[in-house]
Design an enzyme around this catalytic site. Structure first.
Site, PDB file in Angstrom:
ATOM      1  N   GLN A   1       4.577  22.512  20.321  1.00  0.00           N
ATOM      2  CA  GLN A   1       3.851  22.711  19.063  1.00  0.00           C
ATOM      3  C   GLN A   1       4.476  21.882  17.958  1.00  0.00           C
ATOM      4  OE1 GLN A   1       4.024  26.822  17.912  1.00  0.00           O
ATOM      5  NE2 GLN A   1       6.231  26.892  17.911  1.00  0.00           N
TER       6      GLN A   1
ATOM      7  N   ARG B   1       0.805  -1.225   0.000  1.00  0.00           N
ATOM      8  CA  ARG B   1       0.000   0.000   0.000  1.00  0.00           C
ATOM      9  C   ARG B   1       0.832   1.265   0.000  1.00  0.00           C
ATOM     10  NH1 ARG B   1      -2.677  -1.228   5.557  1.00  0.00           N
ATOM     11  NH2 ARG B   1      -0.458  -1.623   5.836  1.00  0.00           N
TER      12      ARG B   1
ATOM     13  N   TYR C   1       8.095  20.194  11.902  1.00  0.00           N
ATOM     14  CA  TYR C   1       8.902  20.516  13.082  1.00  0.00           C
ATOM     15  C   TYR C   1       8.149  20.153  14.353  1.00  0.00           C
ATOM     16  CZ  TYR C   1      10.913  24.104   9.939  1.00  0.00           C
ATOM     17  OH  TYR C   1      11.490  24.780   8.911  1.00  0.00           O
TER      18      TYR C   1
ATOM     19  N   HIS D   1      17.246  30.520  11.959  1.00  0.00           N
ATOM     20  CA  HIS D   1      16.379  30.952  13.050  1.00  0.00           C
ATOM     21  C   HIS D   1      16.674  30.239  14.371  1.00  0.00           C
ATOM     22  CE1 HIS D   1      13.177  31.792   9.713  1.00  0.00           C
ATOM     23  NE2 HIS D   1      14.137  32.683   9.733  1.00  0.00           N
TER      24      HIS D   1
ATOM     25  N   HIS E   1      18.804  27.454  12.877  1.00  0.00           N
ATOM     26  CA  HIS E   1      18.407  26.456  11.869  1.00  0.00           C
ATOM     27  C   HIS E   1      17.890  27.116  10.596  1.00  0.00           C
ATOM     28  CE1 HIS E   1      15.193  24.026   9.902  1.00  0.00           C
ATOM     29  NE2 HIS E   1      16.214  23.201   9.829  1.00  0.00           N
TER      30      HIS E   1
ATOM     31  N   ASN F   1       4.760  22.215  13.786  1.00  0.00           N
ATOM     32  CA  ASN F   1       4.532  23.114  12.659  1.00  0.00           C
ATOM     33  C   ASN F   1       4.894  22.427  11.353  1.00  0.00           C
ATOM     34  OD1 ASN F   1       3.813  25.232  14.338  1.00  0.00           O
ATOM     35  ND2 ASN F   1       5.841  26.156  14.336  1.00  0.00           N
TER      36      ASN F   1
ATOM     37  N   LYS G   1      14.441  21.126  18.638  1.00  0.00           N
ATOM     38  CA  LYS G   1      13.568  20.879  17.483  1.00  0.00           C
ATOM     39  C   LYS G   1      13.908  19.530  16.887  1.00  0.00           C
ATOM     40  CE  LYS G   1      13.624  25.656  15.788  1.00  0.00           C
ATOM     41  NZ  LYS G   1      14.037  26.518  14.680  1.00  0.00           N
TER      42      LYS G   1
ATOM     43  N   ARG H   1      15.133  29.381   3.873  1.00  0.00           N
ATOM     44  CA  ARG H   1      14.504  29.909   5.091  1.00  0.00           C
ATOM     45  C   ARG H   1      15.526  29.791   6.209  1.00  0.00           C
ATOM     46  NH1 ARG H   1       8.177  29.246   5.393  1.00  0.00           N
ATOM     47  NH2 ARG H   1       7.644  28.427   3.339  1.00  0.00           N
TER      48      ARG H   1
HETATM   49  C1  LIG Z   1       7.840  29.942  13.547  1.00  0.00           C
HETATM   50  C2  LIG Z   1       6.395  30.465  13.677  1.00  0.00           C
HETATM   51  C3  LIG Z   1       5.928  31.478  12.869  1.00  0.00           C
HETATM   52  N1  LIG Z   1       4.677  31.936  13.007  1.00  0.00           N
HETATM   53  C4  LIG Z   1       4.187  32.999  12.114  1.00  0.00           C
HETATM   54  C5  LIG Z   1       5.041  34.240  12.003  1.00  0.00           C
HETATM   55  C6  LIG Z   1       4.822  34.664  10.555  1.00  0.00           C
HETATM   56  O1  LIG Z   1       3.626  35.447  10.467  1.00  0.00           O
HETATM   57  C7  LIG Z   1       4.558  33.376   9.807  1.00  0.00           C
HETATM   58  C8  LIG Z   1       5.799  32.877   9.054  1.00  0.00           C
HETATM   59  O2  LIG Z   1       6.871  32.820   9.988  1.00  0.00           O
HETATM   60  P1  LIG Z   1       8.362  32.767   9.513  1.00  0.00           P
HETATM   61  O3  LIG Z   1       8.578  33.730   8.411  1.00  0.00           O
HETATM   62  O4  LIG Z   1       9.229  32.884  10.720  1.00  0.00           O
HETATM   63  O5  LIG Z   1       8.413  31.279   8.913  1.00  0.00           O
HETATM   64  P2  LIG Z   1       9.697  30.432   8.584  1.00  0.00           P
HETATM   65  O6  LIG Z   1      10.703  31.327   7.946  1.00  0.00           O
HETATM   66  O7  LIG Z   1       9.298  29.237   7.862  1.00  0.00           O
HETATM   67  O8  LIG Z   1      10.194  30.045  10.036  1.00  0.00           O
HETATM   68  C9  LIG Z   1      10.702  28.762  10.260  1.00  0.00           C
HETATM   69  O9  LIG Z   1      11.993  28.714   9.665  1.00  0.00           O
HETATM   70  C10 LIG Z   1      12.724  27.524   9.892  1.00  0.00           C
HETATM   71  C11 LIG Z   1      14.079  27.684   9.265  1.00  0.00           C
HETATM   72  C12 LIG Z   1      12.721  27.113  11.317  1.00  0.00           C
HETATM   73  O10 LIG Z   1      13.707  26.645  11.877  1.00  0.00           O
HETATM   74  C13 LIG Z   1      11.413  27.206  12.013  1.00  0.00           C
HETATM   75  O11 LIG Z   1      11.532  26.979  13.409  1.00  0.00           O
HETATM   76  C14 LIG Z   1      10.768  28.533  11.764  1.00  0.00           C
HETATM   77  O12 LIG Z   1      11.549  29.562  12.384  1.00  0.00           O
HETATM   78  O13 LIG Z   1       4.158  32.427  10.799  1.00  0.00           O
HETATM   79  C15 LIG Z   1       3.822  31.406  13.941  1.00  0.00           C
HETATM   80  O14 LIG Z   1       2.640  31.847  14.071  1.00  0.00           O
HETATM   81  N2  LIG Z   1       4.236  30.373  14.730  1.00  0.00           N
HETATM   82  C16 LIG Z   1       5.487  29.889  14.623  1.00  0.00           C
HETATM   83  O15 LIG Z   1       5.869  28.952  15.380  1.00  0.00           O
END
Ligand SMILES: Cc1cn([C@H]2C[C@H](O)[C@@H](COP(=O)(O)OP(=O)(O)O[C@H]3O[C@@H](C)C(=O)[C@@H](O)[C@H]3O)O2)c(=O)[nH]c1=O
Length: 187
Positions: free
Chosen positions: A50, A27, A136, A66, A123, A52, A76, A63
Protein backbone atom coordinates in the site's frame (compact mmCIF):
# COMPACT_ATOMS: atom_id res chain seq x y z
CA UNK A 1 21.18 9.19 -16.49
CA UNK A 2 23.05 9.44 -13.20
CA UNK A 3 21.65 7.46 -10.31
CA UNK A 4 18.21 8.60 -9.22
CA UNK A 5 18.93 7.45 -5.68
CA UNK A 6 22.10 7.82 -3.65
CA UNK A 7 22.22 5.84 -0.41
CA UNK A 8 23.58 7.35 2.77
CA UNK A 9 24.40 4.78 5.42
CA UNK A 10 23.37 5.27 9.05
CA UNK A 11 24.76 3.69 12.22
CA UNK A 12 21.77 1.29 12.13
CA UNK A 13 21.98 -1.95 10.18
CA UNK A 14 19.59 -1.75 7.21
CA UNK A 15 18.44 1.84 7.84
CA UNK A 16 19.27 4.03 4.84
CA UNK A 17 18.76 7.70 4.03
CA UNK A 18 17.89 7.80 0.34
CA UNK A 19 18.90 10.99 -1.44
CA UNK A 20 16.71 11.45 -4.49
CA UNK A 21 17.86 13.33 -7.54
CA UNK A 22 15.64 16.30 -8.22
CA UNK A 23 15.44 17.17 -11.90
CA UNK A 24 14.55 20.82 -12.32
CA UNK A 25 13.59 22.86 -15.33
CA UNK A 26 11.65 26.02 -16.07
CA UNK A 27 8.36 24.31 -15.27
CA UNK A 28 9.35 22.95 -11.90
CA UNK A 29 10.77 19.57 -10.94
CA UNK A 30 10.52 15.80 -11.23
CA UNK A 31 11.80 13.38 -8.62
CA UNK A 32 11.39 9.62 -8.54
CA UNK A 33 9.88 8.56 -5.24
CA UNK A 34 10.01 4.82 -5.63
CA UNK A 35 11.52 2.19 -7.88
CA UNK A 36 11.65 -1.40 -6.61
CA UNK A 37 14.55 -2.32 -8.86
CA UNK A 38 16.78 0.56 -7.76
CA UNK A 39 15.82 0.35 -4.11
CA UNK A 40 16.44 -3.38 -3.93
CA UNK A 41 20.14 -2.61 -3.60
CA UNK A 42 19.34 -0.50 -0.53
CA UNK A 43 17.17 -3.14 1.15
CA UNK A 44 13.68 -2.93 -0.35
CA UNK A 45 12.29 -6.37 -1.02
CA UNK A 46 8.95 -7.78 -1.99
CA UNK A 47 5.84 -5.95 -3.03
CA UNK A 48 4.35 -2.55 -2.31
CA UNK A 49 1.26 -3.56 -0.37
CA UNK A 50 0.00 0.00 0.00
CA UNK A 51 0.90 3.65 -0.45
CA UNK A 52 -0.42 6.06 2.19
CA UNK A 53 -0.37 9.82 2.46
CA UNK A 54 -0.99 11.88 5.58
CA UNK A 55 -1.53 15.59 5.92
CA UNK A 56 -0.89 17.29 9.25
CA UNK A 57 -2.31 20.72 9.87
CA UNK A 58 -0.26 22.13 12.70
CA UNK A 59 3.47 22.63 13.27
CA UNK A 60 4.67 20.76 16.36
CA UNK A 61 2.29 17.81 15.92
CA UNK A 62 3.82 14.41 16.66
CA UNK A 63 2.58 11.17 15.14
CA UNK A 64 4.06 7.86 16.34
CA UNK A 65 5.95 5.87 17.35
CA UNK A 66 4.34 3.12 15.25
CA UNK A 67 5.19 -0.36 14.00
CA UNK A 68 3.46 -3.59 13.03
CA UNK A 69 4.31 -6.76 14.90
CA UNK A 70 5.43 -9.92 13.10
CA UNK A 71 4.25 -11.60 10.95
CA UNK A 72 3.14 -8.20 9.54
CA UNK A 73 6.35 -6.32 10.31
CA UNK A 74 6.95 -4.03 7.36
CA UNK A 75 9.58 -2.15 5.41
CA UNK A 76 8.63 1.49 4.85
CA UNK A 77 9.97 4.09 2.49
CA UNK A 78 9.05 7.48 3.91
CA UNK A 79 9.13 10.89 2.22
CA UNK A 80 7.84 14.35 3.04
CA UNK A 81 6.13 15.89 0.03
CA UNK A 82 4.96 19.16 1.58
CA UNK A 83 6.56 21.21 4.34
CA UNK A 84 9.23 19.87 6.68
CA UNK A 85 9.34 17.24 9.42
CA UNK A 86 11.83 15.74 11.82
CA UNK A 87 11.51 12.04 11.09
CA UNK A 88 12.53 9.62 13.85
CA UNK A 89 12.89 5.85 14.07
CA UNK A 90 13.67 3.63 17.05
CA UNK A 91 15.38 0.26 16.68
CA UNK A 92 13.24 -2.34 18.46
CA UNK A 93 14.88 -5.44 16.97
CA UNK A 94 15.51 -8.02 19.65
CA UNK A 95 19.27 -8.48 20.07
CA UNK A 96 20.24 -5.54 17.86
CA UNK A 97 23.45 -3.73 18.88
CA UNK A 98 21.50 -0.47 18.46
CA UNK A 99 18.43 -1.69 20.39
CA UNK A 100 16.27 1.26 21.60
CA UNK A 101 18.59 3.81 20.05
CA UNK A 102 16.95 6.30 17.74
CA UNK A 103 17.86 8.04 14.51
CA UNK A 104 16.48 11.38 13.37
CA UNK A 105 16.64 13.08 10.00
CA UNK A 106 14.90 16.10 8.55
CA UNK A 107 12.72 15.26 5.56
CA UNK A 108 11.23 18.06 3.51
CA UNK A 109 9.63 18.87 0.20
CA UNK A 110 12.92 20.50 -0.84
CA UNK A 111 15.75 18.33 0.48
CA UNK A 112 15.02 15.25 -1.66
CA UNK A 113 15.54 12.84 1.22
CA UNK A 114 13.57 9.70 1.98
CA UNK A 115 14.12 7.19 4.76
CA UNK A 116 14.17 3.47 4.01
CA UNK A 117 13.18 1.80 7.27
CA UNK A 118 13.68 -1.93 7.63
CA UNK A 119 11.47 -4.26 9.65
CA UNK A 120 11.82 -3.89 13.40
CA UNK A 121 11.77 -0.12 13.80
CA UNK A 122 9.12 2.11 15.34
CA UNK A 123 8.51 5.28 13.32
CA UNK A 124 7.23 8.75 14.08
CA UNK A 125 7.75 12.38 13.19
CA UNK A 126 7.18 15.94 14.31
CA UNK A 127 6.01 18.54 11.85
CA UNK A 128 8.30 21.56 11.62
CA UNK A 129 5.86 23.49 9.43
CA UNK A 130 2.08 23.76 9.21
CA UNK A 131 0.44 21.68 6.49
CA UNK A 132 3.04 18.91 6.19
CA UNK A 133 2.40 15.90 3.97
CA UNK A 134 4.02 12.48 4.28
CA UNK A 135 4.06 9.69 1.73
CA UNK A 136 4.65 6.08 2.76
CA UNK A 137 5.33 2.98 0.73
CA UNK A 138 4.56 -0.12 2.82
CA UNK A 139 5.71 -3.65 2.11
CA UNK A 140 2.79 -5.12 4.08
CA UNK A 141 -0.92 -4.49 4.37
CA UNK A 142 -2.34 -2.56 7.30
CA UNK A 143 -3.38 -5.02 10.01
CA UNK A 144 -4.88 -3.07 12.89
CA UNK A 145 -4.59 -5.99 15.29
CA UNK A 146 -0.83 -6.18 14.73
CA UNK A 147 -0.16 -2.49 15.43
CA UNK A 148 2.27 -1.61 18.18
CA UNK A 149 3.38 1.70 19.57
CA UNK A 150 5.97 3.31 21.78
CA UNK A 151 5.34 6.58 23.56
CA UNK A 152 7.05 9.40 21.70
CA UNK A 153 7.97 11.04 25.01
CA UNK A 154 9.17 7.92 26.77
CA UNK A 155 12.15 9.08 28.87
CA UNK A 156 13.97 5.85 28.07
CA UNK A 157 13.93 6.76 24.37
CA UNK A 158 14.98 10.37 25.11
CA UNK A 159 13.94 11.66 21.70
CA UNK A 160 14.79 15.35 21.44
CA UNK A 161 11.73 16.75 19.72
CA UNK A 162 12.71 20.24 18.54
CA UNK A 163 9.32 21.85 19.28
CA UNK A 164 6.84 21.49 22.13
CA UNK A 165 4.91 18.30 21.39
CA UNK A 166 1.27 18.97 20.52
CA UNK A 167 -1.74 17.16 19.05
CA UNK A 168 -0.97 13.57 19.99
CA UNK A 169 -3.81 11.30 18.89
CA UNK A 170 -5.61 9.55 21.74
CA UNK A 171 -3.96 6.30 20.64
CA UNK A 172 -0.49 7.84 20.66
CA UNK A 173 -1.02 9.48 24.05
CA UNK A 174 -1.96 6.06 25.46
CA UNK A 175 1.11 4.10 24.33
CA UNK A 176 2.60 2.59 27.48
CA UNK A 177 6.08 3.48 28.65
CA UNK A 178 8.71 0.80 28.12
CA UNK A 179 9.05 -1.68 30.94
CA UNK A 180 12.56 -2.59 32.15
CA UNK A 181 12.15 -6.13 30.78
CA UNK A 182 11.17 -5.02 27.25
CA UNK A 183 13.00 -7.24 24.75
CA UNK A 184 11.72 -5.83 21.47
CA UNK A 185 10.39 -7.68 18.47
CA UNK A 186 11.74 -10.99 17.27
CA UNK A 187 11.72 -10.95 13.49
C1 LIG B 1 -1.78 3.32 9.19
C2 LIG B 1 -3.22 3.14 8.68
C3 LIG B 1 -4.29 3.69 9.36
N1 LIG B 1 -5.54 3.50 8.92
C4 LIG B 1 -6.67 4.13 9.63
C5 LIG B 1 -6.74 3.88 11.12
C6 LIG B 1 -7.33 5.18 11.64
O1 LIG B 1 -8.76 5.13 11.54
C7 LIG B 1 -6.86 6.24 10.67
C8 LIG B 1 -5.66 7.03 11.22
O2 LIG B 1 -4.67 6.09 11.61
P1 LIG B 1 -3.51 6.49 12.58
O3 LIG B 1 -4.03 7.30 13.70
O4 LIG B 1 -2.75 5.25 12.92
O5 LIG B 1 -2.64 7.44 11.62
P2 LIG B 1 -1.16 7.90 11.82
O6 LIG B 1 -0.96 8.24 13.26
O7 LIG B 1 -0.84 8.92 10.84
O8 LIG B 1 -0.37 6.57 11.50
C9 LIG B 1 0.83 6.65 10.78
O9 LIG B 1 1.82 7.17 11.66
C10 LIG B 1 3.13 7.21 11.14
C11 LIG B 1 4.04 7.71 12.23
C12 LIG B 1 3.54 5.94 10.50
O10 LIG B 1 4.66 5.46 10.61
C13 LIG B 1 2.52 5.31 9.62
O11 LIG B 1 2.91 4.01 9.20
C14 LIG B 1 1.19 5.25 10.30
O12 LIG B 1 1.26 4.35 11.41
O13 LIG B 1 -6.49 5.54 9.48
C15 LIG B 1 -5.80 2.78 7.78
O14 LIG B 1 -6.98 2.60 7.37
N2 LIG B 1 -4.76 2.25 7.06
C16 LIG B 1 -3.49 2.41 7.48
O15 LIG B 1 -2.54 1.90 6.82
Amino acid sequence: MADRFVAEATPFDGLVVVNRRILKDDRGFLTRLFCPDDLKAFGWSGRVAQVNETGTVQRGTVRGMHFQNPPFAEIKLIACTRGRVLDVVVDIRHGSPTFLKHFAVELSEDNGRSLLVPRGFAHGFQTLTDDAHMLYMHSESYVAASEGGLHSQDPRLAIGWPLPVINLSSRDAAHPLLQPDYVGVVL
